[in-house]
Design a protein around this motif. Structure first.
Motif, PDB file in Angstrom:
ATOM      1  N   ALA A   9       0.856  -1.202   0.000  1.00  0.00           N
ATOM      2  CA  ALA A   9       0.000   0.000   0.000  1.00  0.00           C
ATOM      3  C   ALA A   9       0.881   1.237   0.000  1.00  0.00           C
ATOM      4  O   ALA A   9       2.087   1.154   0.266  1.00  0.00           O
ATOM      5  N   GLU A  10       0.270   2.347  -0.295  1.00  0.00           N
ATOM      6  CA  GLU A  10       0.994   3.627  -0.218  1.00  0.00           C
ATOM      7  C   GLU A  10       0.357   4.492   0.861  1.00  0.00           C
ATOM      8  O   GLU A  10      -0.819   4.350   1.165  1.00  0.00           O
ATOM      9  N   LYS A  11       1.166   5.373   1.413  1.00  0.00           N
ATOM     10  CA  LYS A  11       0.638   6.255   2.460  1.00  0.00           C
ATOM     11  C   LYS A  11      -0.461   7.157   1.904  1.00  0.00           C
ATOM     12  O   LYS A  11      -0.395   7.578   0.752  1.00  0.00           O
ATOM     13  N   VAL A  12      -1.447   7.387   2.740  1.00  0.00           N
ATOM     14  CA  VAL A  12      -2.572   8.207   2.292  1.00  0.00           C
ATOM     15  C   VAL A  12      -2.647   9.551   3.020  1.00  0.00           C
ATOM     16  O   VAL A  12      -3.477  10.387   2.700  1.00  0.00           O
ATOM     17  N   TYR A  13      -1.788   9.707   4.032  1.00  0.00           N
ATOM     18  CA  TYR A  13      -1.710  11.014   4.704  1.00  0.00           C
ATOM     19  C   TYR A  13      -0.352  11.110   5.391  1.00  0.00           C
ATOM     20  O   TYR A  13       0.373  10.110   5.502  1.00  0.00           O
ATOM     21  N   ASP A  14      -0.030  12.310   5.812  1.00  0.00           N
ATOM     22  CA  ASP A  14       1.262  12.550   6.453  1.00  0.00           C
ATOM     23  C   ASP A  14       1.059  12.624   7.969  1.00  0.00           C
ATOM     24  O   ASP A  14       0.508  13.601   8.475  1.00  0.00           O
ATOM     25  N   PRO A  15       1.492  11.575   8.687  1.00  0.00           N
ATOM     26  CA  PRO A  15       1.243  11.568  10.137  1.00  0.00           C
ATOM     27  C   PRO A  15       1.943  12.717  10.871  1.00  0.00           C
ATOM     28  O   PRO A  15       1.484  13.147  11.922  1.00  0.00           O
ATOM     29  N   GLN A  16       3.030  13.214  10.304  1.00  0.00           N
ATOM     30  CA  GLN A  16       3.740  14.343  10.937  1.00  0.00           C
ATOM     31  C   GLN A  16       2.837  15.563  11.039  1.00  0.00           C
ATOM     32  O   GLN A  16       2.924  16.354  11.973  1.00  0.00           O
ATOM     33  N   LYS A  17       1.987  15.705  10.044  1.00  0.00           N
ATOM     34  CA  LYS A  17       1.094  16.880  10.046  1.00  0.00           C
ATOM     35  C   LYS A  17      -0.154  16.632  10.886  1.00  0.00           C
ATOM     36  O   LYS A  17      -0.779  17.561  11.375  1.00  0.00           O
ATOM     37  N   THR A  18      -0.514  15.351  11.021  1.00  0.00           N
ATOM     38  CA  THR A  18      -1.767  15.029  11.698  1.00  0.00           C
ATOM     39  C   THR A  18      -1.616  14.965  13.212  1.00  0.00           C
ATOM     40  O   THR A  18      -2.468  15.441  13.958  1.00  0.00           O
TER      41      THR A  18
END
Lengths: 139, 139
Positions: free
Chosen positions: A125-134
């Motif tokens: 799979a590919e990342k769907v969001y940036d956890p650093q920003k969340t």
């Protein structure tokens, strides 16, 4: 104590928590069938989930109730709660937005064991969001 | 000891068993996405599953290796093994025949909590085989 017959064939919900007061709960996307994550519930987490309609777990590492999405916003709206034959595991069929895993993927199961390997994984799979920003606070 | 980064973002398969030497494994129908059951694996069960291509678990009640279907014939052919972010849970994507639950249903999750109830279940599936005929020895 409930008999095997009552637990397996009955209509009474008699969730069986383990010696530590927990039971596993599998979150599954109600629309796609994708398995998103597994987490644990104590009695209080289960009650909160039923009462609010949103998944609440018990964090074993932090030893506290954890309403999924309370920090990230990626909540799980519970459409249906399934229980297995011996009533010691739940499936939560949930409606979710994008990104359920704290690493940035839609599902926590974003890697598979490579064919003919016993120790090498591959990303599926590919990342769907940036956890650093969340996440405001990174662990 | 592997770092969080290596465990979560790496390509090495480093399965994390609990203090009792077990980890949960969720069997999911590779074709339909239906969650069939949850069971536990120790290192030996995992190795056997990888080597044979058929799901083998560790029975906590019987304290022994348990090749799924060894008695019932309802084996699970493993198409893919997924691991979650912290590598303490597996999803086995499996090909199966009819009837994976020992009670007679296709899935162990054949009941759901009724809407607006905290203690009443409803059946959401029908039996697909007669366990009395399948299991020579009834528990």
């Amino acid at each position: 104590m409930a008999t095997k017959q009552i637990i397996e064939e009955g209509l009474g919900f008699i969730p069986k928590f383990d010696d530590g007061g927990l039971m596993p709960a599998i979150a599954q996307d109600a629309k796609t069938g994708q398995i998103l994550m597994i987490a644990y519930m104590n009695r209080q987490a289960l009650d909160s989930t039923i009462q609010t309609g949103y998944a609440t777990y018990f964090s074993r590492s932090r030893q506290e109730l954890w309403r999924k999405g309370q920090e990230s916003g990626h909540v799980q709206k519970v459409e249906q709660i399934l229980v297995d034959c011996d009533q010691d595991c739940l499936v939560l069929r949930v409606t979710v937005d994008t990104g359920q895993c704290h690493v940035g993927y839609q599902s926590c199961f974003y890697r598979a064991l490579k064919k003919d390997s016993v120790k090498e994984l591959e990303f599926i799979a590919e990342k769907v969001y940036d956890p650093q920003k969340t996440y405001k606070k990174q662990s």
